[in-house]
Design a protein around this motif. Structure first.
Motif, short mmCIF file in Angstrom:
data_model
loop_
_atom_site.label_atom_id
_atom_site.label_comp_id
_atom_site.label_asym_id
_atom_site.label_seq_id
_atom_site.Cartn_x
_atom_site.Cartn_y
_atom_site.Cartn_z
N ALA A 1 0.11 7.17 10.63
CA ALA A 1 -0.18 5.87 10.02
C ALA A 1 0.85 5.58 8.94
CB ALA A 1 -1.59 5.85 9.44
N GLN A 2 0.96 4.32 8.60
CA GLN A 2 1.96 3.85 7.64
C GLN A 2 1.37 2.69 6.84
OE1 GLN A 2 5.44 1.81 9.33
NE2 GLN A 2 6.73 3.13 8.08
N LEU A 3 1.72 2.60 5.58
CA LEU A 3 1.31 1.45 4.78
C LEU A 3 2.09 0.22 5.23
CD1 LEU A 3 1.04 2.76 1.11
CD2 LEU A 3 -0.82 2.25 2.69
N ARG A 4 1.33 -0.85 5.50
CA ARG A 4 1.96 -2.11 5.89
C ARG A 4 1.33 -3.25 5.11
NH1 ARG A 4 2.48 -1.96 12.45
NH2 ARG A 4 3.73 -0.06 12.60
N ARG A 5 2.09 -4.30 4.95
CA ARG A 5 1.66 -5.43 4.15
C ARG A 5 0.98 -6.47 5.02
NH1 ARG A 5 6.10 -5.91 0.92
NH2 ARG A 5 5.39 -5.07 -0.66
N ARG A 6 -0.17 -6.96 4.55
CA ARG A 6 -0.89 -8.03 5.24
C ARG A 6 -1.25 -9.13 4.24
NH1 ARG A 6 -3.66 -7.52 10.06
NH2 ARG A 6 -5.45 -8.58 9.17
N LEU A 7 -1.28 -10.36 4.72
CA LEU A 7 -1.62 -11.50 3.88
C LEU A 7 -3.14 -11.65 3.80
CD1 LEU A 7 1.06 -14.07 5.05
CD2 LEU A 7 1.04 -12.75 2.95
N VAL A 8 -3.77 -10.76 3.07
CA VAL A 8 -5.21 -10.83 2.91
C VAL A 8 -5.54 -10.61 1.44
CG1 VAL A 8 -5.79 -10.06 5.24
CG2 VAL A 8 -5.43 -8.38 3.45
N GLN B 1 -8.63 -9.34 0.40
CA GLN B 1 -9.33 -8.07 0.38
C GLN B 1 -8.63 -7.09 1.32
OE1 GLN B 1 -11.79 -7.30 -1.66
NE2 GLN B 1 -11.69 -9.34 -2.55
N PRO B 2 -8.39 -5.86 0.88
CA PRO B 2 -7.72 -4.89 1.75
C PRO B 2 -8.64 -4.45 2.88
CG PRO B 2 -8.46 -3.84 -0.25
CD PRO B 2 -8.71 -5.31 -0.43
N GLU B 3 -8.05 -4.12 4.02
CA GLU B 3 -8.82 -3.62 5.14
C GLU B 3 -7.98 -2.61 5.91
OE1 GLU B 3 -7.75 -7.12 8.36
OE2 GLU B 3 -9.69 -7.13 7.37
N LEU B 4 -8.65 -1.69 6.61
CA LEU B 4 -7.99 -0.68 7.40
C LEU B 4 -7.78 -1.22 8.79
CD1 LEU B 4 -7.03 2.28 7.21
CD2 LEU B 4 -9.24 2.96 8.14
N VAL B 5 -6.52 -1.28 9.26
CA VAL B 5 -6.19 -1.96 10.50
C VAL B 5 -5.67 -0.96 11.51
CG1 VAL B 5 -4.78 -3.75 11.56
CG2 VAL B 5 -5.60 -4.04 9.21
N PHE B 6 -6.27 -0.96 12.70
CA PHE B 6 -5.75 -0.19 13.82
C PHE B 6 -5.41 -1.15 14.94
CE2 PHE B 6 -8.31 2.96 11.59
CZ PHE B 6 -7.40 4.01 11.53
N LEU C 1 -1.42 -3.69 0.93
CA LEU C 1 -0.90 -2.72 1.87
C LEU C 1 -2.06 -1.98 2.52
CD1 LEU C 1 2.03 -1.23 -0.24
CD2 LEU C 1 2.21 -2.73 1.73
N ASP C 2 -2.06 -1.92 3.86
CA ASP C 2 -3.10 -1.25 4.61
C ASP C 2 -2.50 -0.07 5.37
OD1 ASP C 2 -4.94 -3.20 3.82
OD2 ASP C 2 -4.32 -4.50 5.46
N LEU C 3 -3.28 0.98 5.53
CA LEU C 3 -2.86 2.14 6.29
C LEU C 3 -3.10 1.84 7.77
CD1 LEU C 3 -1.74 4.99 5.86
CD2 LEU C 3 -4.09 5.83 5.92
N THR C 4 -2.00 1.68 8.52
CA THR C 4 -2.07 1.19 9.89
C THR C 4 -1.53 2.22 10.86
OG1 THR C 4 -1.68 -1.05 9.05
CG2 THR C 4 -1.38 -0.71 11.41
N ARG C 5 -2.27 2.47 11.92
CA ARG C 5 -1.86 3.46 12.91
C ARG C 5 -0.62 2.98 13.66
NH1 ARG C 5 -6.32 4.93 17.11
NH2 ARG C 5 -5.71 2.92 17.99
N LEU C 6 0.34 3.86 13.86
CA LEU C 6 1.55 3.53 14.57
C LEU C 6 1.33 3.61 16.07
CD1 LEU C 6 4.20 5.52 12.49
CD2 LEU C 6 3.48 3.16 12.23
#
Length: 269
Positions: free
Chosen positions: A197-204, A206-211, A244-249
């Motif tokens: 997983a890697q930290l990625r930027r999202r336009l939100v 509230q933070p959320e965990l994205v897969f 920044l969300d921790l996103t699975r590669l």
């Protein structure tokens, strides 16, 4: 392999990976630079879970044949096993006694990495291993050309069952090979599959965990800028809106994500 099992493949497959390994994407592979433990970042390990044996081969391109004729060998009776490939790039992957290990609390890890990113000690291009498949005897073969072949002499009585090649690795000798691009025959097992997983930027707000899977990309991802890699700090237009969300590669990420070296310099130009 990614389509079939949902994992990234470790290359070279004999490389040992562990939960919490930290590294960079480099040449369509993972290059370890540190670990969460070495960086003082706490994380939990979930309970390991046994999964089924893994057996994959390129469709209609790989044939495994056992010669049941016995011959006398120094360690007793032996027989032969042949693996042939009908096209270049075809793959055989067999792994027995597989155990899946994973990071326990991804939300807590995400919060810890965000904090490290804000204080400049975590670079956004870092990836962290969050899941590993540990195997028993494992065979991985990749052909270089049509007609590639590898022959093994194995102890008699170990070539039966669906994992004929992996099951024969306790006592074997390679007697001939031609047109084989890569071979990993690991009687003691390996860690050939993993998720990261890697930290990625999202336009939100509230933070959320994205897969995400390969075909689930959204328009709200912001591209990496070269300035993001300088001294491990990011440049954001409005940090309150760009979490920044921790996103699975995924394999698409490994193939196309921007590459950086240890000094934060892009290497994919």
């Amino acid at each position: 392999m990614h389509t079939r099992y949902g994992y990234l493949a470790c290359w070279l497959p004999s490389t040992r990976l562990a939960l919490g390994d930290v590294g960079l994407l480099s040449g369509r592979g993972f290059r370890k630079v540190s670990t969460l433990d070495e960086m003082g970042i706490a994380f939990t390990r979930g309970a390991g879970s046994k999964i089924v044996d893994l057996d994959y081969s390129s469709a209609d391109c790989v044939a495994v044949a056992a010669d049941n004729r016995l011959e006398v060998a120094p360690a007793g009776f032996a027989t032969h096993l042949s693996i042939t490939f009908d096209q270049g790039g075809a793959t055989l992957f067999q792994a027995s006694d597989c155990v899946q290990e994973s990071v326990g609390n991804l939300l807590a890890l995400q919060a810890a990495l965000r904090e490290r990113y804000r204080d400049g000690t975590w670079r956004r291009e870092y990836v962290v291993v969050t899941e590993v498949v540990r195997t028993g005897p494992t065979a991985i073969l990749v052909s270089e050309q049509q007609g590639a072949r590898i022959d093994l002499r194995v102890s008699a009585g170990v070539t039966g069952g669906p994992l004929a090649v992996a099951g024969a690795l306790g006592r074997y000798t390679v007697t001939s090979r031609s047109g084989i691009a890569a071979s990993v025959l690991a009687p003691e097992g390996a860690t050939p599959l993993f998720q990261a997983a890697q930290l990625r930027r999202r336009l939100v707000v509230q933070p959320e965990l994205v897969f995400r899977s390969d075909d689930e990309y959204e328009d709200d991802e912001a591209p990496i800028r070269e300035s993001d890699a300088v001294e491990g700090r990011a440049v954001a237009d409005d940090q309150s809106e760009r979490e920044l969300d921790l996103t699975r590669l995924t394999w698409s990420d490994v193939a196309s994500w921007q590459q950086f070296d240890l000094d934060g310099v892009r290497t994919d130009r």
